[in-house]
Write an enzyme that holds these catalytic residues in place. Structure first.
Site, PDB file in Angstrom:
ATOM      1  N   ASP A   1     -17.123 -35.790 -69.262  1.00  0.00           N
ATOM      2  CA  ASP A   1     -18.362 -36.301 -69.846  1.00  0.00           C
ATOM      3  C   ASP A   1     -19.434 -35.216 -69.903  1.00  0.00           C
ATOM      4  O   ASP A   1     -19.830 -34.668 -68.874  1.00  0.00           O
ATOM      5  CB  ASP A   1     -18.893 -37.487 -69.021  1.00  0.00           C
TER       6      ASP A   1
ATOM      7  N   ARG B   1     -18.621 -44.686 -60.438  1.00  0.00           N
ATOM      8  CA  ARG B   1     -19.542 -45.784 -60.737  1.00  0.00           C
ATOM      9  C   ARG B   1     -20.170 -46.355 -59.475  1.00  0.00           C
ATOM     10  O   ARG B   1     -21.377 -46.586 -59.429  1.00  0.00           O
ATOM     11  CB  ARG B   1     -18.809 -46.903 -61.499  1.00  0.00           C
TER      12      ARG B   1
ATOM     13  N   SER C   1     -14.461 -40.618 -64.013  1.00  0.00           N
ATOM     14  CA  SER C   1     -14.364 -41.822 -64.833  1.00  0.00           C
ATOM     15  C   SER C   1     -12.912 -42.217 -65.087  1.00  0.00           C
ATOM     16  O   SER C   1     -12.058 -41.373 -65.374  1.00  0.00           O
ATOM     17  CB  SER C   1     -15.062 -41.601 -66.178  1.00  0.00           C
TER      18      SER C   1
ATOM     19  N   ASP D   1     -14.873 -30.494 -66.589  1.00  0.00           N
ATOM     20  CA  ASP D   1     -15.336 -31.872 -66.481  1.00  0.00           C
ATOM     21  C   ASP D   1     -15.265 -32.489 -67.882  1.00  0.00           C
ATOM     22  O   ASP D   1     -15.261 -31.771 -68.887  1.00  0.00           O
ATOM     23  CB  ASP D   1     -16.768 -31.891 -65.950  1.00  0.00           C
TER      24      ASP D   1
END
Length: 257
Positions: free
Chosen positions: A29, A80, A146, A27
């Site tokens: 972030d 998001r 993202s 991943d």
């Protein structure tokens, strides 16, 4: 005696849990880059503004967004739109498409401003592990919900360390469902040419750990950088096989930077 430089020799740099692993998906972030804090801060500003403008009927639900608990429970590892909807629902607020998109767009603007003003760094322990994997001829991928993942890796100066990147833009193009569904990670190992049953996922988010487990990966590594309260237990409960505070723990003592 084995000749120096063979995969078996190089694999001795890696912790035993990784010895039979043939590919690793990271991943982005909070695992590769120190960008989770930037995401959390942007979400807090966006959600707190919405809470002030549209306070919940229940006074107990009017508390500000918590960058640790609320972020981990409702937002971390998700797209998001999914993150915005999950938090708004947790406070009994409007989750119509228009509202969710407006809050998500506000967060996107704030995150982009902070990223371009301050940038992000890569975690040194993660860089050490990725380099050790590459020396051991284990292909590595970066994956993220993202759309900024490529920009984050470029800012941190580590994009060239990864063989494959599957980001939020690719996920949208391929219509991949978000975590805890495993589709993002499965697409990454598909591009690496390794089945999930021979690969590992490295995640710091509860939804991401669940995605790794749901995808049938051979090893799911949880990264607990906070190491406070029951954060490590929550990662294990969500499906992590092992939990580390820093990925340098998975590199042997003989590894050099």
């Amino acid at each position: 005696m084995r000749r120096p430089g063979t995969r078996a020799d190089l694999g001795e740099e890696l912790a035993p849990a990784l010895h039979d692993i043939r590919a690793v998906v990271f991943d982005t972030d909070g695992v590769i880059t120190d960008s989770a804090r930037v995401h959390a801060a942007a979400w807090k500003t966006a959600f707190d503004a919405f809470l002030r403008a549209h306070p919940p009927d229940d006074p107990a639900l009017r508390r500000p967004f918590d960058v640790r608990d609320d972020y981990l429970r409702h937002v971390d590892g998700k797209s998001r739109l999914d993150g915005a909807a999950a938090f708004l629902a947790s406070r009994g607020l409007d989750t119509s498409d228009a509202t969710v998109r407006a809050v998500a767009a506000d967060k996107e603007r704030l995150f982009t401003e902070r990223l371009r003003a301050h940038g992000v760094d890569a975690y040194p322990g993660t860089v050490r592990l990725v380099r050790a994997l590459r020396r051991a001829q284990v292909p590595v991928a970066a994956a993220s919900a993202s759309r900024h993942a490529g920009e984050l890796l470029d800012h941190a100066g580590v994009s060239d360390l990864f063989d494959v990147l599957v980001d939020g833009g690719e996920a949208a193009r391929l219509r991949l469902p978000g975590k805890p569904r495993p589709d993002l990670f499965l697409e990454a190992v598909r591009r690496l040419g390794v089945p999930a049953a021979r690969a590992a996922v490295v995640e710091d988010a509860l939804a991401g750990v669940s995605a790794g487990r749901n995808g049938g990966f051979a090893l799911v590594v949880g990264v607990d950088r906070a190491a406070t309260g029951d954060s490590g237990d929550r990662l294990l409960h969500s499906g992590a096989d092992i939990v580390v505070r820093d990925l340098a723990e998975l590199v042997g003592a003989g590894e050099t930077q």
